[in-house]
Scaffold this active site. Structure first.
Site, PDB file in Angstrom:
ATOM      1  N   ASP A  14       0.877  -1.162   0.000  1.00 22.05           N
ATOM      2  CA  ASP A  14       0.000   0.000   0.000  1.00 22.05           C
ATOM      3  C   ASP A  14       0.921   1.220   0.000  1.00 22.05           C
ATOM      4  OD1 ASP A  14      -1.624   2.147   0.593  1.00 22.05           O
ATOM      5  OD2 ASP A  14      -2.286   1.386   2.549  1.00 22.05           O
ATOM      6  N   LYS A  76       3.135  11.381  -4.097  1.00 18.21           N
ATOM      7  CA  LYS A  76       2.028  10.687  -4.773  1.00 18.21           C
ATOM      8  C   LYS A  76       1.014  11.670  -5.360  1.00 18.21           C
ATOM      9  CE  LYS A  76      -1.384   7.031  -3.746  1.00 18.21           C
ATOM     10  NZ  LYS A  76      -1.750   6.019  -2.731  1.00 18.21           N
ATOM     11  N   GLU A 153      -7.122   0.552  -4.400  1.00 18.80           N
ATOM     12  CA  GLU A 153      -7.114   0.431  -2.941  1.00 18.80           C
ATOM     13  C   GLU A 153      -8.450  -0.060  -2.365  1.00 18.80           C
ATOM     14  OE1 GLU A 153      -5.499   4.274  -2.040  1.00 18.80           O
ATOM     15  OE2 GLU A 153      -3.570   3.695  -2.888  1.00 18.80           O
ATOM     16  N   ASP A 184     -12.592   5.616   2.082  1.00 17.93           N
ATOM     17  CA  ASP A 184     -11.163   5.640   2.419  1.00 17.93           C
ATOM     18  C   ASP A 184     -10.678   7.086   2.529  1.00 17.93           C
ATOM     19  OD1 ASP A 184      -8.398   5.563   2.544  1.00 17.93           O
ATOM     20  OD2 ASP A 184      -8.144   4.170   0.877  1.00 17.93           O
TER      21      ASP A 184
HETATM   22  P1  ADP Z   1      -2.491   7.448   3.078  1.00 15.01           P
HETATM   23  O1  ADP Z   1      -2.987   6.141   2.612  1.00 15.01           O
HETATM   24  O2  ADP Z   1      -3.126   8.597   2.388  1.00 15.01           O
HETATM   25  O3  ADP Z   1      -1.027   7.574   3.132  1.00 15.01           O
HETATM   26  P2  ADP Z   1      -3.247   6.621   5.755  1.00 15.01           P
HETATM   27  O4  ADP Z   1      -4.441   5.796   5.488  1.00 15.01           O
HETATM   28  O5  ADP Z   1      -2.040   5.942   6.226  1.00 15.01           O
HETATM   29  O6  ADP Z   1      -2.963   7.600   4.570  1.00 15.01           O
HETATM   30  O7  ADP Z   1      -3.672   7.745   6.794  1.00 15.01           O
HETATM   31  C1  ADP Z   1      -2.785   8.716   7.179  1.00 15.01           C
HETATM   32  C2  ADP Z   1      -3.569   9.822   7.793  1.00 15.01           C
HETATM   33  O8  ADP Z   1      -4.285   9.316   8.902  1.00 15.01           O
HETATM   34  C3  ADP Z   1      -2.682  10.934   8.301  1.00 15.01           C
HETATM   35  O9  ADP Z   1      -3.222  12.178   7.921  1.00 15.01           O
HETATM   36  C4  ADP Z   1      -2.746  10.751   9.794  1.00 15.01           C
HETATM   37  O10 ADP Z   1      -2.603  11.983  10.466  1.00 15.01           O
HETATM   38  C5  ADP Z   1      -4.141  10.194   9.979  1.00 15.01           C
HETATM   39  N1  ADP Z   1      -4.306   9.462  11.231  1.00 15.01           N
HETATM   40  C6  ADP Z   1      -3.630   8.371  11.627  1.00 15.01           C
HETATM   41  N2  ADP Z   1      -4.045   7.999  12.853  1.00 15.01           N
HETATM   42  C7  ADP Z   1      -5.005   8.882  13.220  1.00 15.01           C
HETATM   43  C8  ADP Z   1      -5.818   9.057  14.385  1.00 15.01           C
HETATM   44  N3  ADP Z   1      -5.710   8.239  15.420  1.00 15.01           N
HETATM   45  N4  ADP Z   1      -6.690  10.092  14.396  1.00 15.01           N
HETATM   46  C9  ADP Z   1      -6.798  10.932  13.361  1.00 15.01           C
HETATM   47  N5  ADP Z   1      -6.057  10.827  12.247  1.00 15.01           N
HETATM   48  C10 ADP Z   1      -5.177   9.820  12.181  1.00 15.01           C
HETATM   49 MG    MG Z   2      -4.245   4.852   1.809  1.00 14.00          MG
END
Ligand code: ADP
Ligand code: MG
Length: 533
Positions: A14, A76, A153, A184
Site C-alpha cells: 500500500d 504521490k 485500494e 477511504d
Molecule cells: P495514506 O494512505 O493517504 O497515506 P493513511 O491511510 O495511512 O494515509 O492515513 C494517514 C492519515 O491518517 C494521516 O493524515 C494521519 O494523520 C491520519 N491518522 C492516523 N491515525 C489517526 C488518528 N488516530 N486520528 C486521526 N487521524 C489519524
Molecule cells: Mg491509503
C-alpha cells in the site's frame, strides 16, 4: 539458489500518500503486515536527502522540523507531473522516482524478514487516472520490483475484509451477493467506491474521490487555528519559517490523533522566542473542519447514486485509511447510512493485506491453479478523442468509454475527415468528463500520416479503444477505403524513457550509480504512432 515460483512470497504494498505498508501471505495464506526496520507497521512516505543519501520514513518525517528544505513528502499527489515541485539539494526529481525511494526502503526492510523477493502488487486510489497508474508501475520498477499488477485500494480493502469475514473461503464458494461501500480517507486522498461481491467476482459499481483531500487538510486547519492565535498575540506568523511550520505541523498532527481518543488537547507553538499554548476541544476541531467532512459526504452520496443504489441496498460500509479514526467520520456515516461502519480490518493495514491476497491469487494463477477470487474493475474517468463539431465548428470531447464502464472494454466510434485531400489525421486522446477538451487532460496523441491523395472530405475514420483491466489503453485508428491503420499503446506524455527508468533503478537501489541527471528528466514526448505494415 534461484527462487522458484513455489517459494516466491506473495507481497502487497500500500504505497500511500503519507504512509505506506507492506504485507505478505504466511504459509497458511493469511495476510500479515511486515514491520519496518524501526518496528512500525506503517512507514511515512517521506524522503530526506542528506548528502548522497536518501533517508526514508520516520527519520525523514522528523527532519521536517529541522531541515524542511531537504524533505520530500506527498510525491504521490504529484504523480503525472514531470518533476516534483521542489528542488532537493539542487536537483529535480520526477515524483515517481521519489516514490521509488520509499518503495526501495520497504523492499529492504521486508527482505530482512522474508528473504529476497521481486514480485509485488502495488495499490493505487481507484480515482487515479491512466497517467498516475503508469507512474506507480514505473516507481515499482525503479525500486527493483517486478510489478505483477496495480490494483485499486478499495478493491484491496474489500478483498481483505472478505477474507477476514470468511466469505472468501479456500474453495471460493459463493455466498449471497454482497454490496458494500468503501470510504477511504487517508492523509492526502479521499476515495469512495461502491462494490458488489458476487461469489468470487469483485465488481466495482462506481468510484469517485478527491486527490486533494485528506488528513493533512485537517492538520492544516489546526495549524491555521494556532497560527492565527499567534498572530493575534505577537503580530508574527509562525508559518512563514519552513522549519517552524514543519514543527507546528508535527504538533498539530499529533494533537489531531489525540483528539480521536480524547475530548481536548493543547498545542504549543514557539517562534522567534515567543510562545503560545492553544487549547482545542474535539467540538472546536470538528467545527473548523466540518466543511472538509461535508465534501466527503457529498462525494459519497453521489457515488452511491452513480451506482444506482440507496443506503438500504448496502450490506455494509467499510472504513479504510488512518483519518477514519477521527470519530466525526464514523458519526457522519452512521447518521447518513443508518449502518454501523465496519473497521474490523485495521484501517491502515486493510489495503496492504488485500494487495498481498491479490498477489497470492496472481502467483497461484501463474502456477496453473484456480484463483480464489476474480476482480472486475471500472474506469474512473471517461476516455475520448478531440473532434470538431461540424455544426458549431467547436472542438469537443467525443467520449468513447464513459466512466464507470466495466473493464476490460473495447469501444468504437466513427469520425470523418474534415476536408477533401486531407494529408494526415491527428487523434488527440483525452481523459475527463467535460465536453470541452481544455478541461480534460490529454493523455496522448497519434498522427496518421501519408493519406492517399484525393481522399474525399467526410471519409470515415474508425477509432477503436481497447482498455484493459490494469488501466492500459490501446488505440487503433483506421481510415476507410485506404490501407492506413495504426495501433499503439498509449504512453503518457510525461513518462520516463526505458533508459531513464534503468538509470533511476540503478540509482535508487544503490547499485553502481549512474547519474540520472539532467537526462533523467523526460522531455515532453509526443506520441507519434508508427504505421502498421
Ligand atoms: P495514506 O494512505 O493517504 O497515506 P493513511 O491511510 O495511512 O494515509 O492515513 C494517514 C492519515 O491518517 C494521516 O493524515 C494521519 O494523520 C491520519 N491518522 C492516523 N491515525 C489517526 C488518528 N488516530 N486520528 C486521526 N487521524 C489519524
Ligand atoms: Mg491509503
Amino acid at each position: 539458489m534461484s527462487m522458484t515460483e513455489e517459494t516466491t512470497p506473495a507481497v502487497g504494498i500500500d504505497l500511500g500518500t503519507t504512509y505506506s505498508a507492506v504485507a505478505y501471505l504466511d504459509e497458511t495464506g493469511r495476510p500479515i503486515t511486515l514491520v519496518n526496520a524501526e518496528g512500525d507497521l506503517v512507514t511515512p512516505s517521506v524522503v530526506l536527502f542528506e548528502g548522497n543519501q536518501a533517508v526514508v520514513g520516520k527519520e525523514a518525517l522528523k527532519a521536517i522540523a529541522t531541515e524542511a528544505e531537504h524533505v520530500a513528502q506527498c510525491a504521490k499527489r504529484e504523480l503525472g507531473e514531470r518533476t516534483f515541485h521542489k528542488n532537493l539539494q539542487g536537483r529535480k526529481y520526477p515524483p515517481e522516482a521519489l516514490q521509488a525511494f520509499v518503495l526501495n526502503k520497504l523492499r529492504q526492510d521486508a527482505t530482512r524478514q522474508i528473504g529476497d523477493f521481486r514480485k509485488v502488487v502495488i495499490t493505487v486510489p481507484a480515482y487515479f487516472d491512466e497517467v498516475r497508474r503508469k507512474a506507480t508501475q514505473d516507481a515499482g520498477y525503479m525500486a527493483g520490483f517486478e510489478v505483477l499488477d496495480i490494483i485499486n485500494e478499495p478493491t484491496a480493502a474489500a478483498i481483505a475484509h472478505g477474507f477476514l469475514k470468511g466469505f472468501l473461503n479456500r474453495k471460493g464458494e459463493s455466498n449471497a451477493p454482497r454490496k458494500l461501500l468503501v470510504y477511504d480517507l487517508g492523509g492526502g486522498t479521499f476515495d469512495v467506491t461502491v462494490m458488489e461481491i458476487r461469489g468470487r467476482e469483485f465488481l466495482a459499481l462506481a468510484t469517485d474521490g478527491d486527490v486533494q483531500l485528506g488528513g493533512q487538510d485537517w492538520d492544516q486547519r489546526l495549524i491555521d487555528y494556532v497560527a492565527e492565535e499567534f498572530i493575534r498575540t505577537y503580530q508574527l506568523d509562525p508559518r512563514e519559517d519552513p522549519n517552524t511550520a514543519g514543527r507546528l505541523w508535527r504538533e498539530c498532527e499529533d494533537a489531531k490523533r489525540t483528539l480521536s481518543a480524547r475530548g481536548k488537547v493543547s498545542i504549543s507553538c514557539d517562534y522567534k522566542s515567543q510562545a503560545v499554548r492553544v487549547e482545542v476541544t474535539r467540538e472546536k476541531f470538528e467545527e473548523i473542519t466540518q466543511d472538509l467532512l461535508n465534501r466527503t459526504q457529498f462525494t459519497t452520496k453521489q457515488t452511491l447514486q452513480a451506482a444506482g443504489l440507496s443506503w438500504s441496498d448496502l450490506d455494509y460500509v467499510l472504513l479504510v485509511g488512518g483519518s477514519t479514526r477521527m470519530p466525526m467520520v464514523a458519526k457522519m456515516l452512521r447518521t447518513m447510512s443508518g449502518k454501523e461502519p465496519d473497521a474490523s480490518v485495521a484501517v491502515d493495514e486493510a489495503v496492504a493485506h488485500g494487495a498481498a491476497l491479490h498477489a497470492g491469487i496472481l502467483l497461484a494463477k501463474s502456477r496453473g491453479e484456480i484463483p480464489l477470487v476474480n476482480i472486475t474493475n471500472v474506469n474512473s474517468h471517461s476516455l475520448g478523442v478531440v473532434a470538431t463539431d461540424t455544426r458549431t465548428e467547436r472542438k469537443r470531447n467525443a467520449i468513447l468509454i464513459p466512466r464507470n464502464t466495466t473493464l476490460p472494454v473495447t469501444a468504437k466510434r466513427v469520425f470523418r475527415t474534415q476536408k477533401a485531400g486531407q494529408k494526415s489525421i491527428l487523434v488527440r486522446i483525452v481523459e475527463g468528463e467535460s465536453a470541452s477538451p481544455e478541461d480534460c487532460s490529454q493523455i496522448g496523441k497519434c498522427v496518421v500520416r501519408d493519406l492517399p491523395p484525393d481522399l474525399p472530405a467526410q471519409t470515415p475514420i474508425d477509432v477503436r479503444f481497447q482498455y484493459q483491466e490494469n488501466g492500459r489503453l490501446t488505440v487503433q485508428v483506421s481510415v476507410a477505403n485506404t490501407s492506413r491503420e495504426l495501433k499503439h499503446e498509449i504512453t503518457r506524455e510525461n513518462s520516463l524513457t526505458a533508459e531513464q527508468l534503468e538509470a533511476w533503478r540503478l540509482y535508487v537501489t544503490g547499485q553502481p550509480v549512474s547519474d540520472p541527471e539532467p537526462s533523467g528528466i523526460a522531455d515532453d514526448l509526443t506520441i507519434v504512432i508508427e504505421e502498421d505494415e
